[in-house]
Write a protein that holds these residues in place. Sequence first.
Motif, PDB file in Angstrom:
ATOM      1  N   GLU A  10      -6.400  28.973  13.636  1.00 11.32           N
ATOM      2  CA  GLU A  10      -7.396  27.919  13.431  1.00 11.32           C
ATOM      3  C   GLU A  10      -8.683  28.488  12.862  1.00 11.32           C
ATOM      4  O   GLU A  10      -9.257  27.958  11.921  1.00 11.32           O
ATOM      5  CB  GLU A  10      -7.674  27.253  14.781  1.00 11.32           C
ATOM      6  N   SER A  11      -9.145  29.588  13.432  1.00 12.69           N
ATOM      7  CA  SER A  11     -10.403  30.168  12.939  1.00 12.69           C
ATOM      8  C   SER A  11     -10.209  30.733  11.530  1.00 12.69           C
ATOM      9  O   SER A  11     -11.104  30.627  10.688  1.00 12.69           O
ATOM     10  CB  SER A  11     -10.930  31.220  13.904  1.00 12.69           C
ATOM     11  N   ALA A  12      -9.031  31.261  11.224  1.00 10.43           N
ATOM     12  CA  ALA A  12      -8.768  31.785   9.873  1.00 10.43           C
ATOM     13  C   ALA A  12      -8.735  30.639   8.867  1.00 10.43           C
ATOM     14  O   ALA A  12      -9.279  30.741   7.769  1.00 10.43           O
ATOM     15  CB  ALA A  12      -7.440  32.540   9.847  1.00 10.43           C
ATOM     16  N   ILE A  13      -8.119  29.518   9.279  1.00 10.39           N
ATOM     17  CA  ILE A  13      -8.052  28.351   8.383  1.00 10.39           C
ATOM     18  C   ILE A  13      -9.448  27.790   8.140  1.00 10.39           C
ATOM     19  O   ILE A  13      -9.787  27.418   7.018  1.00 10.39           O
ATOM     20  CB  ILE A  13      -7.106  27.262   8.976  1.00 10.39           C
ATOM     21  N   LYS A  14     -10.249  27.740   9.208  1.00  5.03           N
ATOM     22  CA  LYS A  14     -11.623  27.221   9.049  1.00  5.03           C
ATOM     23  C   LYS A  14     -12.400  28.073   8.055  1.00  5.03           C
ATOM     24  O   LYS A  14     -13.148  27.557   7.223  1.00  5.03           O
ATOM     25  CB  LYS A  14     -12.339  27.234  10.405  1.00  5.03           C
ATOM     26  N   GLU A  15     -12.231  29.370   8.152  1.00  6.67           N
ATOM     27  CA  GLU A  15     -12.920  30.295   7.251  1.00  6.67           C
ATOM     28  C   GLU A  15     -12.485  30.061   5.804  1.00  6.67           C
ATOM     29  O   GLU A  15     -13.302  30.009   4.890  1.00  6.67           O
ATOM     30  CB  GLU A  15     -12.603  31.736   7.675  1.00  6.67           C
ATOM     31  N   GLN A  16     -11.164  29.850   5.623  1.00  8.04           N
ATOM     32  CA  GLN A  16     -10.619  29.563   4.286  1.00  8.04           C
ATOM     33  C   GLN A  16     -11.180  28.255   3.745  1.00  8.04           C
ATOM     34  O   GLN A  16     -11.555  28.150   2.568  1.00  8.04           O
ATOM     35  CB  GLN A  16      -9.090  29.419   4.391  1.00  8.04           C
ATOM     36  N   GLN A  17     -11.224  27.256   4.618  1.00  5.95           N
ATOM     37  CA  GLN A  17     -11.740  25.941   4.221  1.00  5.95           C
ATOM     38  C   GLN A  17     -13.199  26.054   3.787  1.00  5.95           C
ATOM     39  O   GLN A  17     -13.627  25.454   2.815  1.00  5.95           O
ATOM     40  CB  GLN A  17     -11.666  24.959   5.390  1.00  5.95           C
ATOM     41  N   ARG A  18     -13.960  26.835   4.533  1.00  2.64           N
ATOM     42  CA  ARG A  18     -15.378  27.025   4.227  1.00  2.64           C
ATOM     43  C   ARG A  18     -15.551  27.680   2.850  1.00  2.64           C
ATOM     44  O   ARG A  18     -16.363  27.255   2.043  1.00  2.64           O
ATOM     45  CB  ARG A  18     -16.029  27.870   5.318  1.00  2.64           C
ATOM     46  N   GLU A  19     -14.744  28.693   2.594  1.00  4.56           N
ATOM     47  CA  GLU A  19     -14.834  29.381   1.295  1.00  4.56           C
ATOM     48  C   GLU A  19     -14.419  28.454   0.161  1.00  4.56           C
ATOM     49  O   GLU A  19     -15.050  28.427  -0.893  1.00  4.56           O
ATOM     50  CB  GLU A  19     -13.922  30.617   1.289  1.00  4.56           C
ATOM     51  N   TYR A  20     -13.364  27.675   0.394  1.00  2.00           N
ATOM     52  CA  TYR A  20     -12.896  26.733  -0.620  1.00  2.00           C
ATOM     53  C   TYR A  20     -13.981  25.696  -0.906  1.00  2.00           C
ATOM     54  O   TYR A  20     -14.260  25.372  -2.061  1.00  2.00           O
ATOM     55  CB  TYR A  20     -11.616  26.050  -0.141  1.00  2.00           C
ATOM     56  N   ARG A  21     -14.600  25.190   0.171  1.00  2.00           N
ATOM     57  CA  ARG A  21     -15.642  24.183   0.022  1.00  2.00           C
ATOM     58  C   ARG A  21     -16.827  24.756  -0.739  1.00  2.00           C
ATOM     59  O   ARG A  21     -17.362  24.127  -1.639  1.00  2.00           O
ATOM     60  CB  ARG A  21     -16.065  23.691   1.400  1.00  2.00           C
ATOM     61  N   SER A  22     -17.245  25.976  -0.384  1.00  2.00           N
ATOM     62  CA  SER A  22     -18.359  26.628  -1.078  1.00  2.00           C
ATOM     63  C   SER A  22     -18.056  26.769  -2.560  1.00  2.00           C
ATOM     64  O   SER A  22     -18.892  26.431  -3.402  1.00  2.00           O
ATOM     65  CB  SER A  22     -18.617  28.025  -0.521  1.00  2.00           C
ATOM     66  N   SER A  23     -16.869  27.266  -2.874  1.00  2.00           N
ATOM     67  CA  SER A  23     -16.562  27.498  -4.293  1.00  2.00           C
ATOM     68  C   SER A  23     -16.468  26.179  -5.045  1.00  2.00           C
ATOM     69  O   SER A  23     -16.894  26.077  -6.184  1.00  2.00           O
ATOM     70  CB  SER A  23     -15.286  28.312  -4.461  1.00  2.00           C
ATOM     71  N   ARG A  24     -15.971  25.141  -4.382  1.00  2.00           N
ATOM     72  CA  ARG A  24     -15.872  23.839  -5.036  1.00  2.00           C
ATOM     73  C   ARG A  24     -17.264  23.277  -5.327  1.00  2.00           C
ATOM     74  O   ARG A  24     -17.511  22.746  -6.408  1.00  2.00           O
ATOM     75  CB  ARG A  24     -15.108  22.872  -4.115  1.00  2.00           C
ATOM     76  N   VAL A  25     -18.168  23.427  -4.378  1.00  3.10           N
ATOM     77  CA  VAL A  25     -19.522  22.905  -4.572  1.00  3.10           C
ATOM     78  C   VAL A  25     -20.283  23.719  -5.613  1.00  3.10           C
ATOM     79  O   VAL A  25     -21.035  23.165  -6.404  1.00  3.10           O
ATOM     80  CB  VAL A  25     -20.285  22.860  -3.230  1.00  3.10           C
ATOM     81  N   ILE A  26     -20.082  25.029  -5.599  1.00  9.71           N
ATOM     82  CA  ILE A  26     -20.755  25.869  -6.605  1.00  9.71           C
ATOM     83  C   ILE A  26     -20.275  25.473  -7.995  1.00  9.71           C
ATOM     84  O   ILE A  26     -21.067  25.334  -8.924  1.00  9.71           O
ATOM     85  CB  ILE A  26     -20.488  27.359  -6.350  1.00  9.71           C
ATOM     86  N   GLU A  27     -18.968  25.256  -8.129  1.00 15.82           N
ATOM     87  CA  GLU A  27     -18.408  24.856  -9.425  1.00 15.82           C
ATOM     88  C   GLU A  27     -19.019  23.531  -9.843  1.00 15.82           C
ATOM     89  O   GLU A  27     -19.404  23.343 -10.995  1.00 15.82           O
ATOM     90  CB  GLU A  27     -16.894  24.729  -9.253  1.00 15.82           C
ATOM     91  N   MET A  28     -19.153  22.608  -8.902  1.00 16.68           N
ATOM     92  CA  MET A  28     -19.708  21.297  -9.195  1.00 16.68           C
ATOM     93  C   MET A  28     -21.177  21.422  -9.567  1.00 16.68           C
ATOM     94  O   MET A  28     -21.643  20.771 -10.491  1.00 16.68           O
ATOM     95  CB  MET A  28     -19.552  20.421  -7.961  1.00 16.68           C
ATOM     96  N   ALA A  29     -21.905  22.294  -8.876  1.00 20.16           N
ATOM     97  CA  ALA A  29     -23.327  22.473  -9.168  1.00 20.16           C
ATOM     98  C   ALA A  29     -23.513  23.046 -10.571  1.00 20.16           C
ATOM     99  O   ALA A  29     -24.430  22.649 -11.285  1.00 20.16           O
ATOM    100  CB  ALA A  29     -23.959  23.382  -8.130  1.00 20.16           C
ATOM    101  N   HIS A  30     -22.648  23.965 -10.952  1.00 22.05           N
ATOM    102  CA  HIS A  30     -22.733  24.511 -12.308  1.00 22.05           C
ATOM    103  C   HIS A  30     -22.447  23.437 -13.337  1.00 22.05           C
ATOM    104  O   HIS A  30     -23.008  23.412 -14.418  1.00 22.05           O
ATOM    105  CB  HIS A  30     -21.751  25.675 -12.473  1.00 22.05           C
ATOM    106  N   ARG A  31     -21.552  22.500 -12.960  1.00 23.39           N
ATOM    107  CA  ARG A  31     -21.197  21.434 -13.907  1.00 23.39           C
ATOM    108  C   ARG A  31     -22.321  20.416 -14.051  1.00 23.39           C
ATOM    109  O   ARG A  31     -22.364  19.683 -15.027  1.00 23.39           O
ATOM    110  CB  ARG A  31     -19.949  20.709 -13.402  1.00 23.39           C
ATOM    111  N   LEU A  32     -23.222  20.379 -13.045  1.00 26.63           N
ATOM    112  CA  LEU A  32     -24.340  19.426 -13.102  1.00 26.63           C
ATOM    113  C   LEU A  32     -25.104  19.556 -14.411  1.00 26.63           C
ATOM    114  O   LEU A  32     -25.593  18.579 -14.950  1.00 26.63           O
ATOM    115  CB  LEU A  32     -25.312  19.664 -11.945  1.00 26.63           C
ATOM    116  N   SER A  33     -25.208  20.804 -14.890  1.00 25.96           N
ATOM    117  CA  SER A  33     -25.999  21.027 -16.094  1.00 25.96           C
ATOM    118  C   SER A  33     -25.306  20.460 -17.329  1.00 25.96           C
ATOM    119  O   SER A  33     -25.924  20.358 -18.376  1.00 25.96           O
ATOM    120  CB  SER A  33     -26.252  22.516 -16.296  1.00 25.96           C
ATOM    121  N   SER A  34     -24.043  20.077 -17.215  1.00 24.83           N
ATOM    122  CA  SER A  34     -23.384  19.459 -18.366  1.00 24.83           C
ATOM    123  C   SER A  34     -23.213  17.956 -18.152  1.00 24.83           C
ATOM    124  O   SER A  34     -22.620  17.281 -18.980  1.00 24.83           O
ATOM    125  CB  SER A  34     -22.033  20.127 -18.631  1.00 24.83           C
ATOM    126  N   TRP A  35     -23.732  17.432 -17.047  1.00 22.37           N
ATOM    127  CA  TRP A  35     -23.737  15.979 -16.858  1.00 22.37           C
ATOM    128  C   TRP A  35     -24.628  15.375 -17.938  1.00 22.37           C
ATOM    129  O   TRP A  35     -25.771  15.843 -18.137  1.00 22.37           O
ATOM    130  CB  TRP A  35     -24.337  15.607 -15.500  1.00 22.37           C
TER     131      TRP A  35
END
Lengths: 163, 357, 161
Positions: free
Chosen positions: A29-54
């Motif tokens: 459970e704790s390993a999955i949570k850590e994975q989820q957190r990293e996935y969420r971070s990378s998804r948001v960072i990707e989205m934030a970078h895309r903001l500049s092309s909105w």
Amino acid sequence: MQMTETIFVVFFILIIIVLGFVAFSKFQESAIKEQQREYRSSRVIEMAHRLSSWPELECSVAGASQYVCLDKIKLGILGDFINESKQKSSYGFNYYFELLRDSKITITEIYPSHTKTIGKDYWVLYENLGSGQTTEVIWIPVNLYDPVTQKRSLAIMELLIYE
Amino acid sequence: MLLKRKKQENKVIKNKKGFAIQFSWLFVLIGGAVILAFFFALIKDVGHESEVESYSDLTKELDNLLSISSASRDTQKTVLFEEKINFVYDGTSRYYVEGSNIHREYNYNVIFSPFELKGRELIIKTLVFEAPFKVTPVLYLSNRDIEFVFSGSSSALNAVYTFMPDNLTTTYTDDIESYPDDDFFHTVFVVNESSLLTILEEFRKPEGRVYAVVVSSGSGTVVEYGKLSFYHYNPSSGLFVYDGESPFLGSETLLGGVISHDKNLYDSNLKKLMQRLELLSGLHLERVKHYYEHVPFAVCKQNYDGQPESARNYLEDIRTYSGEEVSLDNFMILYAAITDLRILNNYLITTECPFIY
Amino acid sequence: MRTRTTKGQVEMIGLIMIVIIVIVGLLIFTVYRLTNQGDDSQNRYLNKEVATNLLISIVNTDVDECHNLSLSTVLTDCARTFSVLICEEDRLSCDVANETIFNILNRTLVDWDIGFNLTVEKTNISFVNLRCREKVQGFQILPLNPGQYEMTLDICTKKLE
């Protein structure tokens, strides 16, 4: 007596197996949570970078695709629009909620101005506070372009993600 | 007496042992059955979970593909995808892998696709809809198991043909009546006149797989707006049945109509496009008002909010008519406003005035 | 008979002890794993991309004190053997670039209490505030015409305890 012993032995072995499963699942459970957190971070960072092309934020200046550049005037207008549509729960807010979910995006100018005055060098682009207590903070350096003065300044886009 | 007593004791002990042996066998049998049952249940659970996980993985893979494609501009990719995908619009836009109960909503993304897609691969093309500023990325999904047959001649048909994704199965025919049936998953006839849609002599089992789209330009040789009429083939009557018509604006939506060849799906995506255009034109309008107030040069100001024609007028028209019901007349006005705004912005780029977009 | 009964009881005690040891061991392991997540609820995401993006944003910023030229232009002049650019109030490009970068770093990395090390090749511009073991590096190669020079930024990802 032997039979009783056997029963007890099997019982204790079962207890050990069950405890082993419990410990393993907690670990997973704790390993999955850590994975989820990293996935969420990378998804948001990707989205934030895309903001500049909105289209609603991108800089209209040559060569701006080379770096993260936001239009200063568009920033203010979009921030006000999202806030107004949030009050009305209209299509506008729903569109951005689909992309940004429970998060807060602020842009703070660092140079040259650094007074943190709303509308001048500090903008709250999007705010939808989640019910969770945990947040992740992601900072993305950006350039702001003012089409009236034709000057580029430095700012930090801060993303707070709520769980 | 002692011997008798000993014999009795031994008998009791033997009976007890016998009884104990029987009981321990029973205990082992019950224990073994419980353990076996536990493992059978575990295997069944794991089997069911792996099936659910497999569909979930496929849906995630599709999500990632579509998400990555939306971020690219003017690109095309072909990926292996052997599962059937269904697209539905019943008030909410959804897609799902056939057999899965995981449905993904896409109420804000514009994805032109047929209502069902089955084959070995997925061809995804991305364009950006501009009117005249960037509005939103538009995705087109298809594969080589769908055949597009062009017939007739017009500038609109030529425009569609040019924009079709590469590697799709596209052909041309002069005679639809004797066109051969190569048993494609879908066959879509793209024509410029409904009179070209005749009975299909050579098609053996055309139920649910033959469609047609009639492309009509708005005015003369203009291909930036017009009308699309959707048909499906009814083998019992031997006729193409009319499903309805919808307008198109720009080559992006024209292509979308042909790729979808389904009025319901096309309309849902057109509606999303117009909502997005309305939102963006409103934002651009605010920006132009800001320019008018803050840009010091009078020669620039008149372009933003001067009379008789200015950026403000054009943006107001775009916002108004994109927010109204879709119709050919509204699209005609939209097209005019978009063209005028584009000309104005191109002029401003040559000056010191801030651009509109 | 008596020996078997005694042995059986000893075995039982042994088994109970093993179970207790295993339970305690698993508990300690689980508690350790769950509590060792991080000190605060705000987990900062710092990586090589942030370092590189910060450098890119810095060099694309226009400098108020030097006729609104971009910092990359001012730095390039500073990196040349013979500077030609005179900024406002007759200041040299190197001084203005140094001050601008100092202000930016003060308002960002110093404010956030993040250790760093920034150097610009072929100039005297260098800011050292690195106090950690683990760091990430970003760099930017800028044209010098002829040649090029490099700007490097190391950022700490974990503080020195």
